[in-house]
Structure formats: structure tokens, C-alpha cells
Design a protein around this motif. Structure first.
Motif, PDB file in Angstrom:
ATOM      1  N   ALA A 111      48.198  34.734  33.011  1.00 34.40           N
ATOM      2  CA  ALA A 111      48.663  36.075  33.358  1.00 34.40           C
ATOM      3  C   ALA A 111      48.211  36.378  34.782  1.00 34.40           C
ATOM      4  CB  ALA A 111      48.102  37.108  32.390  1.00 34.40           C
ATOM      5  N   LEU A 112      49.081  37.020  35.549  1.00 34.08           N
ATOM      6  CA  LEU A 112      48.752  37.440  36.908  1.00 34.08           C
ATOM      7  C   LEU A 112      48.713  38.959  36.944  1.00 34.08           C
ATOM      8  CD1 LEU A 112      48.298  37.085  39.939  1.00 34.08           C
ATOM      9  CD2 LEU A 112      50.798  36.888  40.216  1.00 34.08           C
ATOM     10  N   LEU A 113      47.560  39.519  37.328  1.00 33.66           N
ATOM     11  CA  LEU A 113      47.379  40.960  37.416  1.00 33.66           C
ATOM     12  C   LEU A 113      47.070  41.332  38.854  1.00 33.66           C
ATOM     13  CD1 LEU A 113      45.039  41.396  34.301  1.00 33.66           C
ATOM     14  CD2 LEU A 113      47.538  41.413  34.350  1.00 33.66           C
ATOM     15  N   MET A 114      47.878  42.200  39.442  1.00 38.57           N
ATOM     16  CA  MET A 114      47.686  42.602  40.831  1.00 38.57           C
ATOM     17  C   MET A 114      47.101  44.015  40.881  1.00 38.57           C
ATOM     18  SD  MET A 114      48.587  39.939  42.510  1.00 38.57           S
ATOM     19  CE  MET A 114      48.551  40.617  44.181  1.00 38.57           C
ATOM     20  N   PHE A 115      46.161  44.212  41.803  1.00 35.41           N
ATOM     21  CA  PHE A 115      45.469  45.485  41.957  1.00 35.41           C
ATOM     22  C   PHE A 115      45.639  46.008  43.376  1.00 35.41           C
ATOM     23  CE2 PHE A 115      43.456  43.310  38.485  1.00 35.41           C
ATOM     24  CZ  PHE A 115      43.012  44.297  37.613  1.00 35.41           C
ATOM     25  N   ALA A 116      45.544  47.297  43.526  1.00 33.16           N
ATOM     26  CA  ALA A 116      45.507  47.884  44.859  1.00 33.16           C
ATOM     27  C   ALA A 116      44.207  47.473  45.543  1.00 33.16           C
ATOM     28  CB  ALA A 116      45.597  49.412  44.769  1.00 33.16           C
ATOM     29  N   GLY A 117      44.300  47.108  46.824  1.00 30.11           N
ATOM     30  CA  GLY A 117      43.108  46.709  47.553  1.00 30.11           C
ATOM     31  C   GLY A 117      43.216  45.308  48.103  1.00 30.11           C
ATOM     32  N   GLY A 118      42.125  44.852  48.709  1.00 28.62           N
ATOM     33  CA  GLY A 118      42.117  43.565  49.371  1.00 28.62           C
ATOM     34  C   GLY A 118      41.318  42.508  48.629  1.00 28.62           C
ATOM     35  N   HIS A 119      40.581  41.687  49.394  1.00 31.72           N
ATOM     36  CA  HIS A 119      39.863  40.558  48.823  1.00 31.72           C
ATOM     37  C   HIS A 119      38.732  41.001  47.903  1.00 31.72           C
ATOM     38  CE1 HIS A 119      39.346  36.238  48.836  1.00 31.72           C
ATOM     39  NE2 HIS A 119      38.050  36.361  49.042  1.00 31.72           N
ATOM     40  N   PHE A 120      38.254  42.218  48.085  1.00 30.19           N
ATOM     41  CA  PHE A 120      37.214  42.793  47.223  1.00 30.19           C
ATOM     42  C   PHE A 120      37.766  44.031  46.513  1.00 30.19           C
ATOM     43  CE2 PHE A 120      34.895  40.228  50.226  1.00 30.19           C
ATOM     44  CZ  PHE A 120      33.835  39.711  49.505  1.00 30.19           C
ATOM     45  N   PHE A 121      38.961  43.890  45.949  1.00 36.30           N
ATOM     46  CA  PHE A 121      39.631  45.028  45.312  1.00 36.30           C
ATOM     47  C   PHE A 121      38.790  45.646  44.214  1.00 36.30           C
ATOM     48  CE2 PHE A 121      40.869  41.411  42.700  1.00 36.30           C
ATOM     49  CZ  PHE A 121      40.699  41.897  41.419  1.00 36.30           C
ATOM     50  N   PHE A 122      37.954  44.848  43.525  1.00 43.17           N
ATOM     51  CA  PHE A 122      37.175  45.391  42.404  1.00 43.17           C
ATOM     52  C   PHE A 122      36.089  46.332  42.876  1.00 43.17           C
ATOM     53  CE2 PHE A 122      36.152  40.884  43.180  1.00 43.17           C
ATOM     54  CZ  PHE A 122      34.871  41.001  43.718  1.00 43.17           C
ATOM     55  N   ASN A 123      35.720  46.278  44.151  1.00 42.02           N
ATOM     56  CA  ASN A 123      34.787  47.267  44.698  1.00 42.02           C
ATOM     57  C   ASN A 123      35.506  48.546  45.101  1.00 42.02           C
ATOM     58  OD1 ASN A 123      32.647  45.487  44.445  1.00 42.02           O
ATOM     59  ND2 ASN A 123      32.824  44.720  46.532  1.00 42.02           N
ATOM     60  N   GLU A 124      36.794  48.438  45.414  1.00 38.87           N
ATOM     61  CA  GLU A 124      37.572  49.573  45.877  1.00 38.87           C
ATOM     62  C   GLU A 124      38.110  50.413  44.721  1.00 38.87           C
ATOM     63  OE1 GLU A 124      40.494  48.300  48.863  1.00 38.87           O
ATOM     64  OE2 GLU A 124      39.418  46.394  48.973  1.00 38.87           O
ATOM     65  N   ASN A 125      38.364  49.779  43.586  1.00 38.24           N
ATOM     66  CA  ASN A 125      38.965  50.462  42.438  1.00 38.24           C
ATOM     67  C   ASN A 125      38.200  50.087  41.169  1.00 38.24           C
ATOM     68  OD1 ASN A 125      41.613  51.497  43.797  1.00 38.24           O
ATOM     69  ND2 ASN A 125      41.497  49.338  44.356  1.00 38.24           N
ATOM     70  N   GLU A 126      36.921  50.442  41.135  1.00 39.93           N
ATOM     71  CA  GLU A 126      36.050  49.969  40.064  1.00 39.93           C
ATOM     72  C   GLU A 126      36.516  50.410  38.677  1.00 39.93           C
ATOM     73  OE1 GLU A 126      32.028  51.055  40.901  1.00 39.93           O
ATOM     74  OE2 GLU A 126      31.693  49.260  42.129  1.00 39.93           O
ATOM     75  N   ASN A 127      36.884  51.662  38.515  1.00 41.10           N
ATOM     76  CA  ASN A 127      37.250  52.146  37.184  1.00 41.10           C
ATOM     77  C   ASN A 127      38.460  51.403  36.629  1.00 41.10           C
ATOM     78  OD1 ASN A 127      35.161  54.008  37.255  1.00 41.10           O
ATOM     79  ND2 ASN A 127      36.459  55.693  37.969  1.00 41.10           N
ATOM     80  N   VAL A 128      39.470  51.206  37.463  1.00 43.35           N
ATOM     81  CA  VAL A 128      40.669  50.489  37.040  1.00 43.35           C
ATOM     82  C   VAL A 128      40.328  49.037  36.728  1.00 43.35           C
ATOM     83  CG1 VAL A 128      42.954  49.667  37.758  1.00 43.35           C
ATOM     84  CG2 VAL A 128      42.218  51.998  38.330  1.00 43.35           C
ATOM     85  N   PHE A 129      39.525  48.435  37.591  1.00 44.08           N
ATOM     86  CA  PHE A 129      39.167  47.023  37.401  1.00 44.08           C
ATOM     87  C   PHE A 129      38.386  46.817  36.113  1.00 44.08           C
ATOM     88  CE2 PHE A 129      35.671  43.918  37.944  1.00 44.08           C
ATOM     89  CZ  PHE A 129      36.431  42.769  37.785  1.00 44.08           C
ATOM     90  N   PHE A 130      37.349  47.620  35.883  1.00 41.60           N
ATOM     91  CA  PHE A 130      36.519  47.418  34.694  1.00 41.60           C
ATOM     92  C   PHE A 130      37.316  47.672  33.411  1.00 41.60           C
ATOM     93  CE2 PHE A 130      32.776  48.261  37.590  1.00 41.60           C
ATOM     94  CZ  PHE A 130      32.293  46.967  37.517  1.00 41.60           C
ATOM     95  N   ALA A 131      38.190  48.658  33.442  1.00 45.66           N
ATOM     96  CA  ALA A 131      39.011  48.919  32.255  1.00 45.66           C
ATOM     97  C   ALA A 131      39.886  47.714  31.937  1.00 45.66           C
ATOM     98  CB  ALA A 131      39.875  50.163  32.479  1.00 45.66           C
ATOM     99  N   ARG A 132      40.469  47.102  32.961  1.00 46.31           N
ATOM    100  CA  ARG A 132      41.337  45.951  32.718  1.00 46.31           C
ATOM    101  C   ARG A 132      40.522  44.717  32.338  1.00 46.31           C
ATOM    102  NH1 ARG A 132      46.887  45.280  33.494  1.00 46.31           N
ATOM    103  NH2 ARG A 132      47.391  43.628  32.009  1.00 46.31           N
ATOM    104  N   LEU A 133      39.351  44.554  32.963  1.00 47.26           N
ATOM    105  CA  LEU A 133      38.489  43.425  32.625  1.00 47.26           C
ATOM    106  C   LEU A 133      38.063  43.489  31.162  1.00 47.26           C
ATOM    107  CD1 LEU A 133      36.799  40.935  33.464  1.00 47.26           C
ATOM    108  CD2 LEU A 133      34.959  42.521  34.109  1.00 47.26           C
ATOM    109  N   ILE A 134      37.636  44.663  30.711  1.00 43.87           N
ATOM    110  CA  ILE A 134      37.228  44.823  29.319  1.00 43.87           C
ATOM    111  C   ILE A 134      38.400  44.531  28.385  1.00 43.87           C
ATOM    112  CG2 ILE A 134      36.452  46.505  27.597  1.00 43.87           C
ATOM    113  CD1 ILE A 134      34.903  47.881  29.927  1.00 43.87           C
ATOM    114  N   SER A 135      39.583  45.000  28.768  1.00 44.43           N
ATOM    115  CA  SER A 135      40.770  44.763  27.952  1.00 44.43           C
ATOM    116  C   SER A 135      41.074  43.275  27.818  1.00 44.43           C
ATOM    117  CB  SER A 135      41.971  45.489  28.562  1.00 44.43           C
ATOM    118  OG  SER A 135      43.162  45.189  27.861  1.00 44.43           O
TER     119      SER A 135
END
Length: 244
Positions: free
Chosen positions: A208-232
Motif C-alpha cells: 500500500a502507498l500512503l501519501m502525506f502532506a509535507g516533505g522528507h520529514f512529513f511525520f514531524n509536520e503532521n504528527e496527529n495524522v501520521f500517528f493515527a494512520r500508523l496505529i491503523s
């Protein structure tokens, strides 16, 4: 009835070039108790600061595999960021060659698939100015780091060694893995989606390919969205078991 198996799941985290596994420790408060962060530290930094930096990809994989053989279990997922994703992928192959089972999944963030690596540019980054420019471009290094000459020197030496590790990687077609691969990308990162999607060539499992807003460190820029998807995604990879 069928319920989720809530025994702990180990999330082994492999850092990017120039990074330290300690950066993953701050994820712990954002994750549920059943997800246990297991940072995978490369030599020459963090708890391994007294070990010499390695500059060869195969040497890094061998070093980490010796530890993972003793530690990893079948209830684990490997997460790798950039260079860390490539190292995690090769560690899976190395563990399988030693008769160990594969992790339940591999999560590859901001990393072109092994067959799509283009690291010639990194080999041209030779001076401190070149390396600092790369850190600024990636926007993943706290500015205060450069206020200390000692910390800046350590960071630049580590980054130079890790770029040498990247450059020493050689793609070789291998027997496909069986695990699922989840690929994460930043829409503003320079890695193109087709290079991310090519991870599907490395496994017989689902991708699966999941794209997020942001750059090479997108998980620092959008932590809430990233953690929710990671947990999922981790929850999706937990096997179901019969429970009374």
C-alpha cells in the motif's frame, strides 16, 4: 468470538541517514501501550556512540542483524525512514537467511524502492558546506544543533558516513519476501511516487502507498495524522485469535 490479540507488538525503528534511533523515543506517548517502540541504533551514535561509524552498507546490515537475531520475534513490524527503510528491508532478508521468520510487515517511509535507488548525488556531497546544505534542504535538523561546534561536527561526520553507506548499496534481485509492505511518502519530498510504488516488486504480500502532506520529514509536520494512520496500519496487521 473473534477479537484482536492485544499482546505487545514490537515496532523496530530504523533511522534515516545522519539520524539516531533516539528520535523515535518521543513517539511513545502518542502510541497505545500495545505498540512498543524498539529503536535500532547504528554504530557511532546514541547508545553506540563509542563504536566506530560504518561506511559500508553490507557491514551495517551484518552489524544490526547480529542484534536482531537475538531480539526480534514474530510479533514485530519493521519501520524504516529513508536509508533506514533500505537497511530494514535488507535485515529482513538477512534474518530469513538465518532461519528467522519475517516481521509481520515492513513500513518504508520516504525511501525509493531498492530497484529504484539513485544515490549518485549523495556521493558528490563531500564538504561540510555540501552536507549542511543537504540538512537544510531536508528540513529535519534543529537549527540549535549548529550552535555547538562539537554537536555540529558529530552530526556532519555521522551524515558523511551514512551517505557513504547509501552510495555503497548495490541492488541485487532477491527472492521475494512474504510480508506486507506499507510505503509512506511526503507529497513535497523529491522521491517520485513511481519509485515508492516499486516496493511492490519486493514481496508476494500486499503493498500500500500512503501519501502525506509535507516533505522528507512529513511525520514531524503532521504528527496527529501520521500517528493515527500508523496505529491503523499496525492494528490491521495484528492477527485475530479466538477468544471466549
Amino acid at each position: 468470538m473473534l477479537e484482536r490479540d492485544r499482546r505487545p507488538l514490537s515496532l523496530y525503528c530504523f533511522p534515516c541517514a545522519g539520524g539516531s534511533a533516539n528520535s523515535f523515543l518521543r513517539w511513545r506517548p502518542s502510541l497505545p501501550p500495545w505498540i512498543r517502540i524498539r529503536p535500532v541504533e547504528l554504530p557511532g551514535r546514541g547508545v553506540k556512540i563509542r563504536e566506530p561509524l560504518l561506511r559500508d552498507f553490507d557491514a551495517v546490515v551484518e552489524n544490526l542483524t547480529q542484534e536482531l537475531v537475538r531480539e526480534s520475534s514474530d510479533r514485530c513490524v519493521f519501520f524504516g525512514h529513508s536509508l533506514g527503510a533500505l537497511i530494514a528491508y535488507r535485515c529482513v532478508h538477512a534474518l530469513r537467511a538465518r532461519g528467522k521468520g519475517e516481521p509481520m510487515a515492513l513500513i518504508a517511509a520516504c525511501s525509493a524502492a531498492p530497484s529504484r535507488r539513485r544515490d549518485e548525488r549523495l556521493a558528490r556531497l563531500k564538504t561540510d558546506e555540501d552536507l549542511i546544505g543537504e540538512l537544510v534542504r531536508l528540513n529535519g535538523t534543529p537549527p540549535e544543533l549548529f550552535k555547538s561546534k562539537e554537536l555540529a561536527r558529530l552530526a556532519l561526520d555521522t551524515l558523511a558516513a551514512d551517505f557513504a553507506v547509501c552510495s555503497s548499496f548495490s541492488f541485487k534481485k532477491r527472492e521475494k519476501l512474504s510480508l506486507d509492505i506499507v510505503v509512506l511518502g511526503g507529497r513535497d519530498d523529491m522521491i517520485e511516487e513511481d519509485a515508492l510504488s516499486a516496493w511492490r516488486e519486493e514481496t508476494l504480500g500486499q503493498t500500500a502507498l500512503l501519501m502525506f502532506a509535507g516533505g522528507h520529514f512529513f511525520f514531524n509536520e503532521n504528527e496527529n495524522v501520521f500517528f493515527a494512520r500508523l496505529i491503523s496500519e499496525l492494528d490491521r496487521n495484528i492477527p485475530r485469535e479466538l477468544s471466549m
